[in-house]
Design an enzyme around this catalytic site. Structure first.
Site, PDB file in Angstrom:
ATOM      1  N   ASP A   8       0.864  -1.188   0.000  1.00  0.00           N
ATOM      2  CA  ASP A   8       0.000   0.000   0.000  1.00  0.00           C
ATOM      3  C   ASP A   8       0.900   1.237   0.000  1.00  0.00           C
ATOM      4  OD1 ASP A   8      -2.299   1.513   0.036  1.00  0.00           O
ATOM      5  OD2 ASP A   8      -3.125   0.617   1.842  1.00  0.00           O
ATOM      6  N   GLU A  10      -0.097   4.723   1.673  1.00  0.00           N
ATOM      7  CA  GLU A  10      -0.259   5.796   2.665  1.00  0.00           C
ATOM      8  C   GLU A  10       0.742   5.678   3.811  1.00  0.00           C
ATOM      9  OE1 GLU A  10      -2.690   3.998   1.399  1.00  0.00           O
ATOM     10  OE2 GLU A  10      -4.291   5.309   0.660  1.00  0.00           O
ATOM     11  N   HIS A  60      -2.459  -0.218  -3.736  1.00  0.00           N
ATOM     12  CA  HIS A  60      -2.925   1.155  -3.490  1.00  0.00           C
ATOM     13  C   HIS A  60      -3.671   1.707  -4.694  1.00  0.00           C
ATOM     14  CE1 HIS A  60      -3.063   5.345  -2.276  1.00  0.00           C
ATOM     15  NE2 HIS A  60      -2.498   5.681  -3.421  1.00  0.00           N
ATOM     16  N   HIS A 103      -1.577   1.554   6.763  1.00  0.00           N
ATOM     17  CA  HIS A 103      -2.041   2.739   7.498  1.00  0.00           C
ATOM     18  C   HIS A 103      -3.117   2.365   8.500  1.00  0.00           C
ATOM     19  CE1 HIS A 103      -5.594   2.393   5.002  1.00  0.00           C
ATOM     20  NE2 HIS A 103      -4.754   2.162   4.010  1.00  0.00           N
ATOM     21  N   HIS A 114      -7.858   5.437   7.100  1.00  0.00           N
ATOM     22  CA  HIS A 114      -9.107   5.097   6.411  1.00  0.00           C
ATOM     23  C   HIS A 114      -9.203   3.580   6.344  1.00  0.00           C
ATOM     24  CE1 HIS A 114      -6.196   4.710   3.140  1.00  0.00           C
ATOM     25  NE2 HIS A 114      -7.081   3.965   2.512  1.00  0.00           N
ATOM     26  N   GLU A 132      -7.433  -2.398   7.382  1.00  0.00           N
ATOM     27  CA  GLU A 132      -7.132  -3.199   6.191  1.00  0.00           C
ATOM     28  C   GLU A 132      -6.135  -4.309   6.533  1.00  0.00           C
ATOM     29  OE1 GLU A 132      -5.960  -0.523   3.043  1.00  0.00           O
ATOM     30  OE2 GLU A 132      -7.688   0.760   3.425  1.00  0.00           O
TER      31      GLU A 132
END
Lengths: 166, 104
Positions: A8, A10, A60, A103, A114, A132
């Protein structure tokens, strides 16, 4: 030992704003290099530890972020959408999975917190609020694959440590 | 699970960040340890059965996805779905997000 890296963005080194991770924004191109550098460090460490195969799965946004020309040449990369297991594509063909650039979940004070998409205020898995990383760990766990590494900010790393002891 | 912290959050849009080399060293060391000590790793098993509940930003988004097979509307803004196969639920979660994202 086959390793899958779910990458990912972030949680990448230096990222603090949405413009850093959104295709089309000027800063995005710079942080793609940072993303690739973080992934390369995980790849190098995995091989140093004894991995025989490392596959990187882009995880991502549109999943076309890593600079393949700068990626460690020992790996192969799963890029683009759609793919059946999305962020976790390839987990059914590995022995260990890494989560890099991850994240915190929605509502937490982590950087760019998020859960999956803007539309989700929260996601619960079996009654507990899930990130996640937790969702991915549960999918991997069902297949019998453990999570070996999580990288990102201190908030997601703290949560990850609760998924299993170091 | 091994972790490599590459930044310390001040809030959602600010952090104290390591430099690229220092962060890379942390990641490399943690990755090496994770594989070298892989016998210590355990899969994260929490089911079956599995239940996923999603709270959406808008009631209209919940209304749109509540029509999917097996998805129940639990409140004006929340939906849920359950099953024995987490791979299927993971795919459903992705579909819920995509459909909710079309509601404007």
């Amino acid at each position: 030992m086959r390793v899958l890296i779910s990458a990912d963005m972030e949680g990448t080194t230096g990222v603090t704003g949405w413009h850093d991770v959104q295709p089309g924004q000027p800063e995005y191109q710079r942080f793609r290099r940072f993303l690739t550098a973080d992934v390369n460090a995980a790849v190098d460490g995995a091989f140093q530890g004894g991995a025989t195969e490392v596959v990187v799965n882009e995880a991502h946004d549109g999943m076309r972020n890593i600079l393949i020309e700068d990626l460690d040449e020992r790996v192969e990369m799963i890029s683009g959408l759609h793919k059946p297991l999305v962020m976790m594509e390839g987990v059914d063909a590995c022995d260990v999975v890494f989560f890099t650039g991850y994240h915190a979940r929605a509502g937490e004070p982590g950087v760019l917190a998020h859960t999956l998409c803007d539309e989700f205020a929260s996601v619960e898995l079996n009654g507990a609020v899930a990130s996640e990383a937790r969702l991915g760990a549960a999918l991997a766990g069902e297949i019998g694959v453990p999570v070996g590494l999580v990288t990102g900010d201190d908030v997601i790393c703290s949560e990850a440590e609760k998924l299993s002891p170091a | 699970v091994k972790t490599a912290v590459v930044k310390y959050a001040k809030d959602n849009f600010s952090a104290r960040c390591l430099g690229l080399k220092a962060a890379g060293d942390r990641i490399r060391d943690a990755a090496r340890s994770a594989i070298a000590e892989h016998d210590m790793l355990q899969p994260y098993r929490i089911g079956p059965p599995y239940t996923i509940n999603v709270t959406l930003r808008e009631a209209a988004q919940a209304g749109a996805v509540a029509g999917l097979p097996g998805v129940t509307r639990d409140s004006p803004v929340s939906v849920g779905f359950s099953g024995e196969n987490f791979r299927e639920l993971y795919a459903m979660l992705e579909a819920v997000g995509i459909i909710a994202g079309t509601v404007r």
